[in-house]
Design an enzyme around this catalytic site. Sequence first.
Site, PDB file in Angstrom:
ATOM      1  N   LYS A 183      28.748  61.049 -14.016  1.00  0.00           N
ATOM      2  CA  LYS A 183      29.653  61.966 -14.735  1.00  0.00           C
ATOM      3  C   LYS A 183      30.813  61.123 -15.270  1.00  0.00           C
ATOM      4  O   LYS A 183      31.743  60.803 -14.539  1.00  0.00           O
ATOM      5  CB  LYS A 183      30.152  63.047 -13.779  1.00  0.00           C
ATOM      6  N   GLY A 219      35.964  70.222 -13.718  1.00  0.00           N
ATOM      7  CA  GLY A 219      35.354  70.994 -12.638  1.00  0.00           C
ATOM      8  C   GLY A 219      33.852  70.759 -12.526  1.00  0.00           C
ATOM      9  O   GLY A 219      33.268  70.915 -11.445  1.00  0.00           O
ATOM     10  N   VAL A 220      33.222  70.377 -13.645  1.00  0.00           N
ATOM     11  CA  VAL A 220      31.779  70.087 -13.614  1.00  0.00           C
ATOM     12  C   VAL A 220      31.518  68.855 -12.743  1.00  0.00           C
ATOM     13  O   VAL A 220      30.579  68.817 -11.943  1.00  0.00           O
ATOM     14  CB  VAL A 220      31.259  69.905 -15.057  1.00  0.00           C
ATOM     15  N   GLY A 221      32.400  67.855 -12.864  1.00  0.00           N
ATOM     16  CA  GLY A 221      32.272  66.659 -12.014  1.00  0.00           C
ATOM     17  C   GLY A 221      32.580  66.970 -10.566  1.00  0.00           C
ATOM     18  O   GLY A 221      31.989  66.389  -9.653  1.00  0.00           O
ATOM     19  N   GLU A 259      37.536  53.991  -5.591  1.00  0.00           N
ATOM     20  CA  GLU A 259      38.287  52.898  -6.239  1.00  0.00           C
ATOM     21  C   GLU A 259      39.406  53.568  -7.018  1.00  0.00           C
ATOM     22  O   GLU A 259      39.143  54.257  -8.009  1.00  0.00           O
ATOM     23  CB  GLU A 259      37.391  52.133  -7.220  1.00  0.00           C
ATOM     24  N   CYS A 293      43.224  48.860 -13.689  1.00  0.00           N
ATOM     25  CA  CYS A 293      43.785  49.280 -12.408  1.00  0.00           C
ATOM     26  C   CYS A 293      44.336  48.101 -11.613  1.00  0.00           C
ATOM     27  O   CYS A 293      45.262  48.267 -10.827  1.00  0.00           O
ATOM     28  CB  CYS A 293      42.711  49.993 -11.604  1.00  0.00           C
ATOM     29  N   GLU A 392      52.068  54.110 -10.860  1.00  0.00           N
ATOM     30  CA  GLU A 392      51.165  53.481 -11.828  1.00  0.00           C
ATOM     31  C   GLU A 392      51.443  54.044 -13.221  1.00  0.00           C
ATOM     32  O   GLU A 392      51.371  55.250 -13.439  1.00  0.00           O
ATOM     33  CB  GLU A 392      49.720  53.773 -11.418  1.00  0.00           C
TER      34      GLU A 392
HETATM   35  P1  NAD Z   1      41.235  60.483 -13.455  1.00  0.00           P
HETATM   36  O1  NAD Z   1      41.383  60.417 -11.997  1.00  0.00           O
HETATM   37  O2  NAD Z   1      42.046  61.477 -14.218  1.00  0.00           O
HETATM   38  O3  NAD Z   1      39.713  60.807 -13.867  1.00  0.00           O
HETATM   39  C1  NAD Z   1      38.648  60.010 -13.415  1.00  0.00           C
HETATM   40  C2  NAD Z   1      37.368  60.824 -13.450  1.00  0.00           C
HETATM   41  O4  NAD Z   1      37.480  61.898 -12.528  1.00  0.00           O
HETATM   42  C3  NAD Z   1      37.050  61.459 -14.795  1.00  0.00           C
HETATM   43  O5  NAD Z   1      35.654  61.381 -14.991  1.00  0.00           O
HETATM   44  C4  NAD Z   1      37.476  62.896 -14.598  1.00  0.00           C
HETATM   45  O6  NAD Z   1      36.760  63.798 -15.428  1.00  0.00           O
HETATM   46  C5  NAD Z   1      37.101  63.114 -13.163  1.00  0.00           C
HETATM   47  N1  NAD Z   1      37.817  64.191 -12.470  1.00  0.00           N
HETATM   48  C6  NAD Z   1      39.031  64.724 -12.731  1.00  0.00           C
HETATM   49  N2  NAD Z   1      39.340  65.658 -11.812  1.00  0.00           N
HETATM   50  C7  NAD Z   1      38.310  65.727 -10.948  1.00  0.00           C
HETATM   51  C8  NAD Z   1      38.048  66.457  -9.765  1.00  0.00           C
HETATM   52  N3  NAD Z   1      38.924  67.333  -9.276  1.00  0.00           N
HETATM   53  N4  NAD Z   1      36.902  66.228  -9.113  1.00  0.00           N
HETATM   54  C9  NAD Z   1      36.001  65.330  -9.564  1.00  0.00           C
HETATM   55  N5  NAD Z   1      36.198  64.594 -10.678  1.00  0.00           N
HETATM   56  C10 NAD Z   1      37.342  64.786 -11.354  1.00  0.00           C
HETATM   57  O7  NAD Z   1      41.476  59.005 -13.949  1.00  0.00           O
HETATM   58  P2  NAD Z   1      41.534  58.486 -15.446  1.00  0.00           P
HETATM   59  O8  NAD Z   1      42.826  58.951 -16.026  1.00  0.00           O
HETATM   60  O9  NAD Z   1      40.262  58.805 -16.149  1.00  0.00           O
HETATM   61  O10 NAD Z   1      41.562  56.882 -15.206  1.00  0.00           O
HETATM   62  C11 NAD Z   1      42.713  56.178 -14.921  1.00  0.00           C
HETATM   63  C12 NAD Z   1      42.881  55.965 -13.439  1.00  0.00           C
HETATM   64  O11 NAD Z   1      41.744  55.306 -12.894  1.00  0.00           O
HETATM   65  C13 NAD Z   1      44.047  55.063 -13.100  1.00  0.00           C
HETATM   66  O12 NAD Z   1      44.772  55.617 -12.037  1.00  0.00           O
HETATM   67  C14 NAD Z   1      43.410  53.767 -12.672  1.00  0.00           C
HETATM   68  O13 NAD Z   1      44.163  52.977 -11.809  1.00  0.00           O
HETATM   69  C15 NAD Z   1      42.165  54.241 -12.049  1.00  0.00           C
HETATM   70  N6  NAD Z   1      41.154  53.183 -12.020  1.00  0.00           N
HETATM   71  C16 NAD Z   1      40.863  52.574 -10.827  1.00  0.00           C
HETATM   72  C17 NAD Z   1      39.955  51.539 -10.786  1.00  0.00           C
HETATM   73  C18 NAD Z   1      39.619  50.834  -9.504  1.00  0.00           C
HETATM   74  O14 NAD Z   1      38.569  50.232  -9.429  1.00  0.00           O
HETATM   75  N7  NAD Z   1      40.447  50.877  -8.486  1.00  0.00           N
HETATM   76  C19 NAD Z   1      39.313  51.146 -11.950  1.00  0.00           C
HETATM   77  C20 NAD Z   1      39.638  51.778 -13.138  1.00  0.00           C
HETATM   78  C21 NAD Z   1      40.545  52.812 -13.150  1.00  0.00           C
END
Ligand code: NAD
Length: 489
Positions: A183, A219-221, A259, A293, A392
């Site tokens: 997803k 919410g689908v994820g 992660e 990240c 962040e």
């Molecule tokens: P996000 O947390 O908003 O979304 C990540 C994913 O989670 C998306 O696919 C989103 O649709 C899904 N999602 C959102 N709410 C959800 C829920 N309640 N349940 C399940 N899935 C849900 O993050 P983003 O804005 O897409 O990405 C940026 C963030 O990712 C930054 O905080 C960054 O540090 C982090 N990041 C971490 C790493 C690592 O390896 N540590 C790598 C890349 C990015």
Amino acid sequence: MTLLGDGESRLLIDGKLVPGSRGTFPTVNPATEEVLGVAADATVGDMMDAIDAARRAFDETDWSTNVELRVRCLRQLQQAMRDHADELRELTISEVGAPRMLTAGAHLDGPIEDLSFAADTAESYQWTTDLGHATPQGIPTNRTIAREAVGVVGAITPWNFPHQINLAKVGPALAAGNTLVLKPAPDTPWVAAVLGELITQHTDFPAGAINIVTSRDHGVGALLSKHADVDMVSFTGSTATGRAVMTDAAETIKKVFLELGGKSAFLVLDDADVAAACAMAAFTASMHAGQGCAITTRLVVPRARYDEAVAAAAGTMGGIKPGDPSSPRTVCGPVISARQRDRVQGYLDLALQEGGTFACGGGRPADRDKGFFIEPTVIAGLDNSARVAREEIFGPVLTVIAHDGDDDAVRIANDSPYGLSGTVFSADPQRAAGVAARLRVGTVNVNGGVWYSADAPFGGYKQSGNGREMGIAGFEEYLETKCIATLAT
Ligand code: NAD
């Protein structure tokens, strides 16, 4: 372009490319704000179908035990991606805003080649270990330890390095014998959806072994974290969402691999070449508009050299102009969306309210009226208690903080809710190694060493997550351990 030729992507469910039950949603070029096309918009019902398909493929086919088939499929996918690398490169630049130069590494070519590590590991892995004969409780027994796939994996990924993060889950999870539902983030649906096209056209993946579900609805994820038929959720994204994933997963006690975010420190010790180290920190913080990240976004420098350090960082960052990611010279492209740009701008405004100053940058570039661009910015005059030093930002923003010696530098680095990565620069490698050993983080760069590699585990301490991605440790995240004890006769 043959991939997504009609400007619309589809879901991959049970071996077939299908439309989303809620229609489509647009995907946007962050450098131009133009709509590139549309992606399939899945519903919870579509996600249920994908989970059912993955469950059947795991329970009813030989996928989990047929190493040869899994390795063949992964190598076919890798070859298909290599064969379509030119199209994938243009797609990645236009959908992600990825600077072209970075597609030669972590944005595309790196993750494609890293699929070899997953396939090679499955081929060479010792799936069973003979623990030998023993007489526990006086009973003669022969023991074997078997490593087995966990089952159905739900992989939820962000938009910042989508190929890298999608494939760092898809490769090891499938190589280990799991079936999977991917997803991706709603901001970068096509980068994931093209895998579905390549899989159906060029590989022998059995129906349901891999499913790809794009949706604009988070919410689908979330169903992947909640559903009892998903055995493990592998999530990369923000710490706040990671917390929600963990909470949702608690009900079914599924395995959770996270992660998450970071606020990593770049420590310059007092014997280092301050100007060179700060220039490197500034360059790193500008790459891909700071949307990594593990980027070191706190530059921690000797107090006596603070002004020199700020000037060196600003000299580099002020010279990096945010630009067209399709140009081979661009280091800093756009951030992913208007929402993200406004979030970064909010932090820049906060830096001034907290008493900081900008040594360069500070907002949107005057020469760009289209695209989600932010100037590379150096914030000076704050200590580690400022919110811009603790939270962040995920933009091209570097905060310079003074330290009073090695102990203080270590204290500042560790004074963070995060623990993802770090860097240490010193003229004395032993001294640098000693400082690196005291950092509570998952990866450390000492004097310019590179930890990013398919065979090196990556992940965080503290609120940067749990578990490791990549390396043998990353492969083994996707395995269960079974002890078989047979009465010796
Ligand atoms: P996000 O947390 O908003 O979304 C990540 C994913 O989670 C998306 O696919 C989103 O649709 C899904 N999602 C959102 N709410 C959800 C829920 N309640 N349940 C399940 N899935 C849900 O993050 P983003 O804005 O897409 O990405 C940026 C963030 O990712 C930054 O905080 C960054 O540090 C982090 N990041 C971490 C790493 C690592 O390896 N540590 C790598 C890349 C990015």
